[in-house]
Design an enzyme around this catalytic site. Sequence first.
Site, mmCIF file in Angstrom:
data_model
loop_
_atom_site.group_PDB
_atom_site.id
_atom_site.type_symbol
_atom_site.label_atom_id
_atom_site.label_comp_id
_atom_site.label_asym_id
_atom_site.label_seq_id
_atom_site.Cartn_x
_atom_site.Cartn_y
_atom_site.Cartn_z
ATOM 1 N N GLN A 89 32.294 27.532 28.657
ATOM 2 C CA GLN A 89 33.483 26.785 29.058
ATOM 3 C C GLN A 89 33.106 25.624 29.966
ATOM 4 O O GLN A 89 31.948 25.504 30.373
ATOM 5 C CB GLN A 89 34.445 27.728 29.799
ATOM 6 N N HIS A 125 46.164 36.551 44.134
ATOM 7 C CA HIS A 125 45.186 37.630 44.353
ATOM 8 C C HIS A 125 45.809 38.857 45.017
ATOM 9 O O HIS A 125 45.461 39.994 44.681
ATOM 10 C CB HIS A 125 43.987 37.102 45.154
ATOM 11 N N ASP A 182 29.131 40.213 30.042
ATOM 12 C CA ASP A 182 30.361 40.320 29.259
ATOM 13 C C ASP A 182 31.143 41.568 29.686
ATOM 14 O O ASP A 182 30.669 42.693 29.509
ATOM 15 C CB ASP A 182 29.945 40.406 27.787
ATOM 16 N N ASP A 193 41.008 40.145 35.811
ATOM 17 C CA ASP A 193 41.366 38.841 36.379
ATOM 18 C C ASP A 193 40.704 37.754 35.544
ATOM 19 O O ASP A 193 39.821 37.039 36.003
ATOM 20 C CB ASP A 193 40.895 38.782 37.845
ATOM 21 N N GLY A 194 41.145 37.680 34.294
ATOM 22 C CA GLY A 194 40.551 36.707 33.385
ATOM 23 C C GLY A 194 41.353 35.418 33.365
ATOM 24 O O GLY A 194 42.389 35.299 34.012
ATOM 25 N N SER A 195 40.857 34.456 32.598
ATOM 26 C CA SER A 195 41.632 33.234 32.409
ATOM 27 C C SER A 195 42.564 33.441 31.218
ATOM 28 O O SER A 195 42.879 34.573 30.860
ATOM 29 C CB SER A 195 40.702 32.024 32.267
HETATM 30 N N1 SPD Z 1 46.894 30.104 33.633
HETATM 31 C C1 SPD Z 1 45.960 30.585 34.559
HETATM 32 C C2 SPD Z 1 45.744 32.065 34.521
HETATM 33 C C3 SPD Z 1 44.630 32.405 35.402
HETATM 34 C C4 SPD Z 1 44.499 33.818 35.742
HETATM 35 N N2 SPD Z 1 43.302 34.092 36.501
HETATM 36 C C5 SPD Z 1 43.074 33.247 37.593
HETATM 37 C C6 SPD Z 1 41.809 33.567 38.322
HETATM 38 C C7 SPD Z 1 42.014 33.680 39.767
HETATM 39 N N3 SPD Z 1 41.113 34.589 40.365
#
Ligand code: SPD
Length: 278
Positions: A31, A62, A137, A156-158
């Site tokens: 990324q 958080h 991973d 806590d992913g994107s």
């Molecule tokens: N659209 C953003 C979603 C992000 C979720 N995770 C954020 C990471 C913060 N630790």
Amino acid sequence: MAVWYDEVLNENVRFGLRLKETLFMGENEYQTVSVVDTHEMGRALLIDDLWMTSERDEKGYHEMIVHPAMTTAPKIERVLIIGGGDGGTAREVLRYPDVKHVDLVEIDGMVVDVSKKYLPMIGSAWDDPRLHVTIGDGIAWVKNTDLAPYDVILVDGSDPVGPAEGLFNKTFYQACMERMTEGGVFVTQSESTMLFLDTHVEMVKTIAEVFGSAHPYYRDVFLYSAGTWSWTYASKTTKPTAINDDRMKFISEITEIYNREIHLGIFAVPNFVRRRLA
Ligand code: SPD
């Protein structure tokens, strides 16, 4: 000349902040990663040009991903964080003295390095000896680790594009469940109900299929622009109402936002979501 960065949420919606300066821009096989300093929100992290966290409102995210699980799980000695490379989730988990061991598994080492360098106010617990960081991973970790079972698993992913995509499916939730203690609590961020309602509903339904029930909860996160953000709580046997009074009292004295009343309120599901979940 004013310089802005706009996150493009869809063809009709952008969310922009005026920048003071760009501190870091990098790209790897996973990324793009950037850190900017903004006028309104302080320093902020972007992944694949999407806002991830900012100095000014990171606690709103958080504290919410961490404390509902940590105040209700029967035990909180062993915690797994998947993602969370900025260190904010780990910081909140490590506030509890009962926590003995935290594994944080982040796929992208650049996120951890850059966060340590530019966002030390968010990841302020990197040196805690209870924290064990693995660059790897998270999906494979959950499948293969012999460090399980965990009392709490936090995802806590994107967003569900790029390397985080595999954190949004039944196989992954099933593997998490199998890696947890009997009353263990699982929480994942579960997207916006305004812009990504289909994704949110699909996640809640899938998690409920795996765990037997799922409890979405909602709160505003300014940086995520679409107003309300969501997380989803699940456990084979523990309910979100099973508040441990000692832990709640302890944490409420040091959090910026989270407290008992917020905990009790955030699990209220808006009717338009409730109808979709029915
Ligand atoms: N659209 C953003 C979603 C992000 C979720 N995770 C954020 C990471 C913060 N630790």
